[in-house]
Design an enzyme around this catalytic site. Structure first.
Site, short mmCIF file in Angstrom:
data_model
loop_
_atom_site.label_atom_id
_atom_site.label_comp_id
_atom_site.label_asym_id
_atom_site.label_seq_id
_atom_site.Cartn_x
_atom_site.Cartn_y
_atom_site.Cartn_z
N SER A 62 33.96 39.99 -73.85
CA SER A 62 33.88 41.17 -74.70
C SER A 62 34.81 42.28 -74.17
O SER A 62 35.97 42.03 -73.89
CB SER A 62 32.42 41.64 -74.78
OG SER A 62 32.23 42.52 -75.85
N ASP A 80 31.26 34.13 -83.56
CA ASP A 80 31.31 35.54 -83.17
C ASP A 80 31.88 36.38 -84.31
O ASP A 80 32.76 35.94 -85.04
CB ASP A 80 32.19 35.70 -81.93
CG ASP A 80 32.06 37.07 -81.28
OD1 ASP A 80 31.16 37.83 -81.67
OD2 ASP A 80 32.86 37.36 -80.37
N HIS A 111 29.18 35.08 -79.68
CA HIS A 111 29.85 35.93 -78.70
C HIS A 111 29.59 35.46 -77.27
O HIS A 111 30.46 35.56 -76.41
CB HIS A 111 29.34 37.36 -78.89
CG HIS A 111 30.10 38.41 -78.15
ND1 HIS A 111 31.40 38.75 -78.44
CD2 HIS A 111 29.75 39.22 -77.11
CE1 HIS A 111 31.81 39.72 -77.64
NE2 HIS A 111 30.83 40.01 -76.82
#
Length: 465
Positions: A165, A378, A438
């Site tokens: 991220s 994601d 994610h």
């Protein structure tokens, strides 16, 4: 989990911020080590190193060390990355079969300072909290100098920076800062490579990927997609004119439009509603920012009303503040896990939407191995957006990379279940991970472990994996 601890006394620890100084703790068998580094006056970064019980001594393939960088900014690597993703124990303190210790030693940090158990002595003093990725990289470089320069054993292991991220932005700026420090003789380590997992490298490309992706999946209708693209266009204009704080505000607006138009789609897994994934929900709760709290209000209300036992998957705060604090021994009484995370996030308002594509280009030009991997499901860092920013690289090998065919990925001996795809050209590598959102190591632990073993060229991973 209970082990006899040997404290390496650097200086006395006090329970209050005032007078706090650095100490390091090591387990009696040397398998774990943790401590604080004062990276700047009154700014203390917490780290935790695990040495792998699977270590293989192979002179031709040195045993690697992975530095895991969490996102946010303001999410805890020591908490989320460690206990919810890749560490030796899960958040119920049960052994994790898919721990990345099978292929490398693991170094977790709470970065930037103010995240997790890291802290500044006065959170109201903006000068103590960093505001940019480069400032965070300087602190991390100081941490690496303190940890690696004193340990000849660690210096023999190549360091791989693996990020998730927003951690991807930290990873590329850290890698460049570390290379400078190595060249200047200030840092004694070998940089093995950088891996960017579902990483926030180009915010513009990601916000423009959201509406088309959700429209194709029937999570947005035409009206919702039109509203979303209108806000994305506003963000692009703000970025063009260098209005980064305003762009961050508009990013929040876009997330709200997406949430309302999709009936709270989970930004970390497009097949779920926001309250259905404990990992993404707890990560958002720890950050404490307004958009996250709003997005996950349904799930958080469920957590508060449930009877989850301390240390369960839905109660990582109790885990960190309970048995983990007790084990670590050196956390000041004033410091609560994640207590300064909101301040960390807010301090990045001016840097949050800045791209780091140029830094990736610079690493590739320097010959650094760069791996990009993305979960198929994601949204926040959608594969569509990742492919868009990859296409903007100026790296000389990009054309050849884009023209290559992909190789399918499997787990185990069966070739019937495709888990992903990969392709590589020179020092750029890409992994498409199917069935993952994610948090790739959580959703696809087998293929993620094989992937990171291949990235690090671990002696315990065949070259062909």
């Amino acid at each position: 989990m209970a082990k006899v601890l040997c404290v390496l006394v650097v200086s006395a620890l006090l329970s209050l911020f005032h007078g706090f100084t650095t100490a390091t703790v090591k387990t009696e068998d040397g398998s774990e080590e943790w401590g604080y580094v004062e990276v700047r006056p009154r700014a203390h970064m917490f780290w935790w190193l695990y040495r792998s019980p699977y270590r293989v001594n192979d002179p031709s393939r040195p045993w690697p060390v992975i530095l895991w960088l969490q996102g946010g900014p303001g999410a805890s690597g020591v908490g989320i990355g460690n206990f919810q993703e890749i560490g030796p124990l899960d958040s119920n303190l049960k052994p994790r079969n898919s721990t990345w210790l099978r292929v490398a030693d693991l170094l977790f940090v709470d970065n930037p300072v103010g995240t997790g158990f890291s802290f500044v002595e006065d959170a109201s003093n903006d000068k103590l909290l960093v505001k940019t990725d480069e400032e965070a990289a300087d602190d991390l470089t100081t941490l690496l100098i303190m940890i690696f320069n004193r340990d000849e054993g660690l210096q023999k292991s190549p360091l791989y920076i693996v990020a998730e991220s927003y951690g991807g932005k930290f990873a590329v700026t850290l890698a460049l800062a570390a290379l400078d420090a190595i060249e200047a003789g200030k840092l004694k380590l070998t940089l093995g490579g950088v891996a960017l997992g579902d990483s926030w490298i180009s915010p513009e490309d990601f916000v423009f990927s959201w509406a088309p992706l959700l429209k194709d999946l029937s999570r947005l209708d035409t009206n919702g997609a039109k509203k979303s693209m209108s806000v994305a266009e506003k963000i692009r204009d703000e970025l063009i004119h260098g209005k980064y704080v305003e762009a961050t505000t508009s990013w929040r607006e876009l997330e709200e439009v997406i949430s309302q138009s999709s009936n709270l789609v989970d930004f970390y897994n497009v097949l779920l509603d926001a309250f259905m994934d404990p990992v993404s929900s707890v990560a958002a709760e720890e950050l404490g920012n307004a958009i996250a709290a709003q997005r996950y209000s349904t799930y958080l209300n469920y957590l508060k009303s449930s009877s989850s036992s301390p240390g369960s998957d839905g109660d990582i705060n109790s885990l960190m503040e309970g048995p983990i604090r007790k084990k670590l021994k050196i956390i000041p009484k004033n410091v609560t896990w994640g207590g300064q995370g909101n301040a960390v996030f807010n301090n990045f308002q001016g840097d949050f939407m800045k791209p780091r594509i140029n830094e990736v280009d610079e690493l590739l030009a320097k010959g650094v191995n760069v791996t990009v991997y993305n979960g198929q499901l994601d949204l926040i860092c959608a594969t569509k957006g990742t492919e868009a920013w990859l296409g903007k690289l100026k790296w000389e090998g990009l054309h050849e990379f884009l023209d290559m065919d992909r190789t399918p990925l499997y787990c185990g001996t069966s070739k019937l279940g495709t888990r992903g795809f990969t392709k590589s050209y020179k020092n750029l590598h890409f992994y498409w991970i199917l069935g993952a959102g994610h948090f790739v190591p959580v959703d696809q632990p087998c293929v993620a472990l094989n992937m990171v073993g291949s990235i690090t060229q671990s002696p315990t991973t065949p070259h062909s994996s």
